[in-house]
Motif scaffolding. Structure first.
Motif: not given
Length: 806
Positions: A137-161
Motif C-alpha cells: 500500500p505504501d507503493q500504491s502510487s507506483k503500482i497505480y502508475a504501472a497499472d495506468l500506463i499498461g492500460a494506455s499501452m493496451g488501448a494503443f496496441l489493440i488498434v494495431m493487432v
C-alpha cells in the motif's frame, strides 16, 4: 494494526512494476478485444451488458482478496505473494479456454454463457491487482502508475493487432497475461510443480498462438443465429449459394465480402455480420445503370428532378459498396466526393475493381476520402449542391465502452446545421432512411436546427419534402424554401412512382382524404399526406405537442445527446438492469465485513474511505465517457481517436500517480485535496472553452489535432491519476492495510456504476449533465478531505505501565 512485513526482494522491484504493467495491458486489450469479438457474435446493444458484467470481475477479484486476507495468518503474507504468479497464469489459461469454448462449442455462443466465460479472466486479473495493492500500500502510487500506463499501452496496441483477427488477438492477450507468471518465478520461491506448470503454460500459449496464426486451426469467430445477423441469414439460407469471398479484421470491426451465385451481379459487404451494403457489377458506362435497382430507388428520385446546374457537386457520406455513387453517375453528376469511414471496405472496393468498374480507383469525377463524415463536413470549406446520406448507420459496437454511440453524430440538430452551412444557396440534403420512424425524428431534429436559424416550424416545413415508399423512404431538406414548380414536380413524381401518400409530405399541397370501405358499414378516412406533418406546416400543431403524444421517442437530438436511433421511450432495459445491478453490488461491498475484524477494531472513518473509492470509480467514468465522445467529433476516425484519447488520458494519469508518490511524501491529504480540486476546475474550463478550441483547430491535419488533444488531455489525466493511489496510501497511514482489497473492489464496481450512469444521464439529459455530475463528485472529495474531522481514529494509550511506575 501496523504496516505489514515486506520482503526486501520485492520492495520497489522493477520486475514487480513491469509485471503489473503487463497484467493491466492484457486486461485493457482483453476488454476492447472482447467488444470487437462480441460485436460480431451478438446484437450490438448486448455488448455493453456483457462487457460491463465481465469488468465486474475486477471488483470481485478485490472482494476475493479481501476475504482471503482474513484466512492468512502468516505475518509476511507469503500465501498472498503466491497469488500474483498463480492468478496471472490462471488468467491466461481462462482466456485460452474462453476462446476455444466460444469458437468450438455451440452452446457457449449464447449471451449468458459468453458473459460467464468473459467474467473469469477479469476476476483473476482483479485478484492480481488487488493483491499487489494489498502487499504494498505504501507503493500504491507506483503500482497505480504501472497499472495506468499498461492500460494506455493496451488501448494503443489493440488498434494495431486487431488486424490479426479476433481469435489471434485473444491468443496474443493470453500470452501477454501469462508472462508475469513466468517472470515472477525468477524471484519467487514457488514449489517445483507450480514453477514447471506456469512455465509450461507460457510455452504452450506461445506455440498455440504461432500455429494458429499460420494455420488458423481454431477457425473464426462465429455469427450466432440468435443475434439475427443479416450475414448469418444469408449464409444459412439453403436456397442461396452464398459464400465469404474475403474477411478483414481491424479495430473498426470485421468486414466481410459475400458473393451469391443466385445473384452474380451483386456482392454484399457486412460490418460485424450486419449493416449490409451492396457492391454492384458495373462496366464503367453510366448509361448501363438504367436498371430498376437504381431507377426505382427512392434516393435517385430527388437527383433526377434537378437541372444540370443543381447537381454539379455531390457529397456522399457513407457510400459503402457504392450504390449512391452509381446513382449520382446515372443522374449526370459531374463531381462526386464519397466519404467512407471504414478503410477496409474502401480497400476491398479497390481490390475488386474489375467487378465494380473501379469507381473507387480514380474513376473520372469520383473522389474517395477515408474519413468520418461529420468531421469531414466540419473541416471542409467546399460548397455542394447535394449532400447525401443513405442509411448510414452501423449497428455494431464502435466504442471501447461497448455502446454504439459514435455513428449517431451524423443525425443531430448540430450536424443538420453543419450540412446546411456546406450547401450552396439552393442546395439539398438528401437522406434515405429505413422507415417512417426515422424520417419523423429526422424531421423534428431538422426543425430544431432551423429554429436555431430563426425559422419557425411552419415556415421550416416549406424547406422539406418526404416521399414514403414502404422500404427506404427519402427525406429532402432544401437550404432555401421550395418553389411551387419544384413542389409540383415532386407531387407528380409521387403518383408516378406510386409512393405511399400516407407517409409522404409535400409543402403547399392541400390535404385531402379518401373514404375507404373496410366492410359493411365500416369506413376509414385515408389522408393523402402525413397528417401530423401537414398540421405542423399549417401551424395548427407544434412539434412538441406531437412528440408528447407519440408512442416512440421522437425528440430532436443534438451533439450533447446524439442517440438518434433510440426510439423506445425511457432508458434501454440493458442500462436499467446494469444500473440496478451495480447499485446493489456496491451496497453489498459496503456492507460486507471480514470475519477477522471485530466491531470495536473498525475505525469509524472506514465509511469515509468507502465513500472516497466509490466516488472515484463513479466520477472517473462520468468524466471519461462524455469526454471521449466530445473529442471524437474533433478528431474524426472514431477508432483511432478513441485509442489516442485513452492513451493520452491514461498515460497522463500514470504520470500523475507516480508524481503523487514522489512529491510532498508526508502530505497525503493535501495532495489528494489538491488533485480533486484541480480535476473539478479543469472540467469547468473544458465546459466553457473546449468548443472554441476545437473550432480554432478544426481545419488542421489529423496529427495536428491529435497533438492538440494530447496537450488538452494530459493535464486532466495527470490529476485524475492522483486520488486513487493517495487514498491507498492513506489506508496504510491509518493502519488499514487489510481494507485495501475491499476499496479496490468498491472502486471497480463504482466504475461499472459510473459507466451505466453516464450513459443513462447522457440519454436522458445529455453528455454535459454526466460531466457536471462527475465534476461535482470530485469537488465533493475536495470538501470531504477539507473538513477537520477527517482523520485516523486516535489510538487508545495504555496507561498501566505508567501507573505502575508511579
Amino acid at each position: 494494526m501496523g504496516p505489514m512485513t515486506q520482503p526486501g526482494n520485492w520492495q520497489g522491484g522493477k520486475l514487480f512494476y513491469f509485471n503489473v504493467t503487463l497484467v493491466s495491458l492484457a486486461i485493457m486489450m482483453l476488454e476492447i478485444g472482447l467488444i470487437r469479438m462480441f460485436s460480431v457474435m451478438f446484437e450490438s446493444h448486448y455488448v455493453f451488458l456483457v462487457l460491463s458484467l465481465a469488468v465486474l470481475g475486477l471488483g470481485c477479484g478485490g472482494i476475493y482478496v479481501h476475504k482471503r486476507v482474513g484466512i492468512i495468518s502468516n505475518p509476511d503474507l507469503k500465501p498472498l505473494y503466491n497469488l500474483l504468479p498463480i492468478s496471472s497464469g490462471l488468467m491466461a489459461l481462462s482466456i485460452l479456454i474462453m476462446t476455444i469454448f466460444i469458437t468450438k462449442v455451440s452452446i457457449f455462443q449464447h449471451l449468458s454463457l459468453a458473459a460467464l466465460l468473459a467474467f473469469g479472466p477479469f476476476f483473476l486479473g482483479g485478484i492480481f491487482l488487488a493483491a499487489a495493492f494489498r502487499l504494498f500500500p505504501d507503493q500504491s502510487s507506483k503500482i497505480y502508475a504501472a497499472d495506468l500506463i499498461g492500460a494506455s499501452m493496451g488501448a494503443f496496441l489493440i488498434v494495431m493487432v486487431l488486424k490479426l483477427g479476433g481469435i489471434n488477438v485473444m491468443l496474443l492477450v493470453a500470452v501477454i497475461a501469462s508472462l508475469p507468471a513466468a517472470l515472477f518465478i525468477i524471484k519467487e520461491s514457488l514449489t517445483k510443480f507450480k514453477k514447471m506448470a506456469l512455465l509450461l503454460l507460457t510455452g504452450v500459449l506461445i506455440a498455440i498462438f504461432i500455429l494458429n496464426y499460420f494455420s488458423n486451426f481454431l477457425g473464426t469467430i462465429p455469427l450466432t443465429k440468435s443475434a439475427y445477423k443479416e450475414m448469418a441469414r444469408l449464409l444459412g439460407d439453403p436456397t442461396r449459394k452464398a459464400r465469404v469471398v474475403e474477411s478483414r479484421w481491424s479495430a473498426f470491426g470485421r468486414t466481410d465480402l459475400i458473393s451469391d451465385e443466385e445473384d452474380p451481379d451483386e456482392m454484399v459487404f457486412f460490418i460485424d455480420g450486419t449493416a449490409g451494403s451492396v457492391m454492384y457489377r458495373f462496366d464503367g458506362n453510366p448509361s448501363s445503370l438504367e436498371i430498376p435497382e437504381f431507377v426505382d430507388f427512392a434516393g435517385y428520385f430527388p437527383i433526377k428532378l434537378l437541372s444540370e446546374k443543381e447537381k454539379e457537386k455531390v457529397l456522399i457520406i457513407g457510400p459503402g459498396g457504392g450504390r449512391e455513387v452509381l446513382i449520382s453517375l446515372l443522374g449526370g453528376v459531374k463531381e462526386i466526393t464519397a466519404v467512407e469511414v471504414n478503410k477496409d471496405l474502401v480497400d476491398l472496393m479497390k481490390k475488386y475493381s474489375d467487378f465494380n468498374g473501379g469507381i473507387y480507383n480514380g474513376f473520372p469525377g469520383v473522389k474517395v476520402v477515408v474519413e468520418e463524415g461529420r468531421n469531414f463536413i466540419r473541416a471542409t470549406k467546399e460548397k455542394y449542391n447535394i449532400i447525401m446520406l443513405s442509411i448510414p448507420i452501423t449497428k455494431t459496437s464502435r466504442s471501447p465502452e461497448g455502446f454504439a454511440l459514435t455513428e449517431n453524430f451524423l443525425f443531430t440538430s448540430d450536424s443538420i446545421n453543419d450540412y446546411l452551412d456546406r450547401l450552396k444557396t439552393n442546395g439539398r440534403l438528401i437522406v434515405v432512411a429505413h422507415d417512417d420512424i426515422e424520417i419523423l425524428r429526422l424531421v423534428f431534429t431538422s426543425l430544431s436546427a432551423l429554429n436555431k436559424r430563426g425559422i419557425r416550424p411552419s415556415a421550416a416545413m416549406k424547406h422539406i419534402y418526404i416521399l414514403g415508399p414502404d422500404r427506404f423512404p427519402v427525406f429532402v431538406l432544401k437550404k432555401s424554401p421550395l418553389t411551387l414548380q419544384e413542389v409540383q414536380n415532386v407531387h407528380l413524381g409521387m403518383h408516378e412512382f406510386d409512393y405511399s401518400t400516407h407517409s409522404s409530405f409535400i409543402p403547399f399541397t392541400e390535404q385531402t382524404t379518401q373514404t375507404i370501405p373496410l366492410g359493411e358499414g365500416i369506413y376509414e378516412e385515408h389522408p393523402m399526406l402525413n397528417q401530423a406533418l401537414y398540421l405542423i406546416s399549417q401551424d395548427m400543431v407544434t412539434p412538441d405537442e406531437f412528440i408528447e403524444v407519440a408512442d416512440f421517442d421522437l425528440r430532436p437530438v443534438s451533439d450533447n445527446d446524439p442517440f438518434f436511433y433510440k426510439f423506445d421511450i425511457g432508458l434501454p432495459p440493458v442500462i436499467t438492469f446494469l444500473l440496478t445491478f451495480s447499485i446493489m453490488a456496491i451496497i453489498w461491498v459496503w456492507l460486507i465485513r471480514p470475519e477477522y475484524v471485530n466491531k470495536d477494531e473498525t475505525p469509524w472513518n472506514n465509511t469515509l474511505f468507502l465513500l472516497l473509492f466509490s466516488l472515484l470509480g463513479i466520477g472517473f467514468m462520468l468524466i471519461e465517457i462524455p469526454l471521449i465522445q466530445k473529442f471524437i467529433l474533433f478528431l474524426g476516425q472514431p477508432v483511432y481517436a478513441v485509442a489516442m484519447l485513452l492513451f493520452s488520458l491514461l498515460t497522463g494519469a500514470g504520470v500523475g500517480s507516480w508524481v503523487s508518490g514522489v512529491l510532498w511524501k508526508q502530505r497525503t491529504i493535501t495532495k489528494l485535496r489538491l488533485a480533486a480540486l484541480m480535476v473539478s476546475l479543469i472540467i469547468v474550463i473544458y465546459t466553457l472553452f473546449l468548443n472554441q478550441v476545437f473550432s480554432i483547430f478544426l481545419g488542421a491535419s489529423f496529427w495536428a489535432r491529435i497533438l492538440v488533444s494530447l496537450l488538452l488531455l494530459m493535464p486532466l489525466g495527470f490529476f485524475l491519476g492522483m486520488p486513487f493511489p493517495l487514498g491507498m496510501k492513506l489506508l496504510s497511514e491509518f493502519g488499514l492495510e487489510n481494507y485495501v482489497p475491499r476499496m479496490w473492489a468498491v472502486n471497480g464496481i463504482g466504475s461499472v456504476l459510473g459507466t451505466a450512469l453516464s450513459i443513462a444521464l447522457s440519454i436522458s439529459f445529455g453528455f454535459s449533465y454526466a460531466m457536471t455530475l462527475g465534476t461535482l463528485l470530485y469537488f465533493s472529495m475536495f470538501i470531504l478531505f477539507s473538513v477537520r474531522w477527517f482523520g485516523a481514529r486516535r489510538p487508545k494509550v495504555n496507561l498501566k505501565p505508567f501507573v505502575k511506575f508511579l
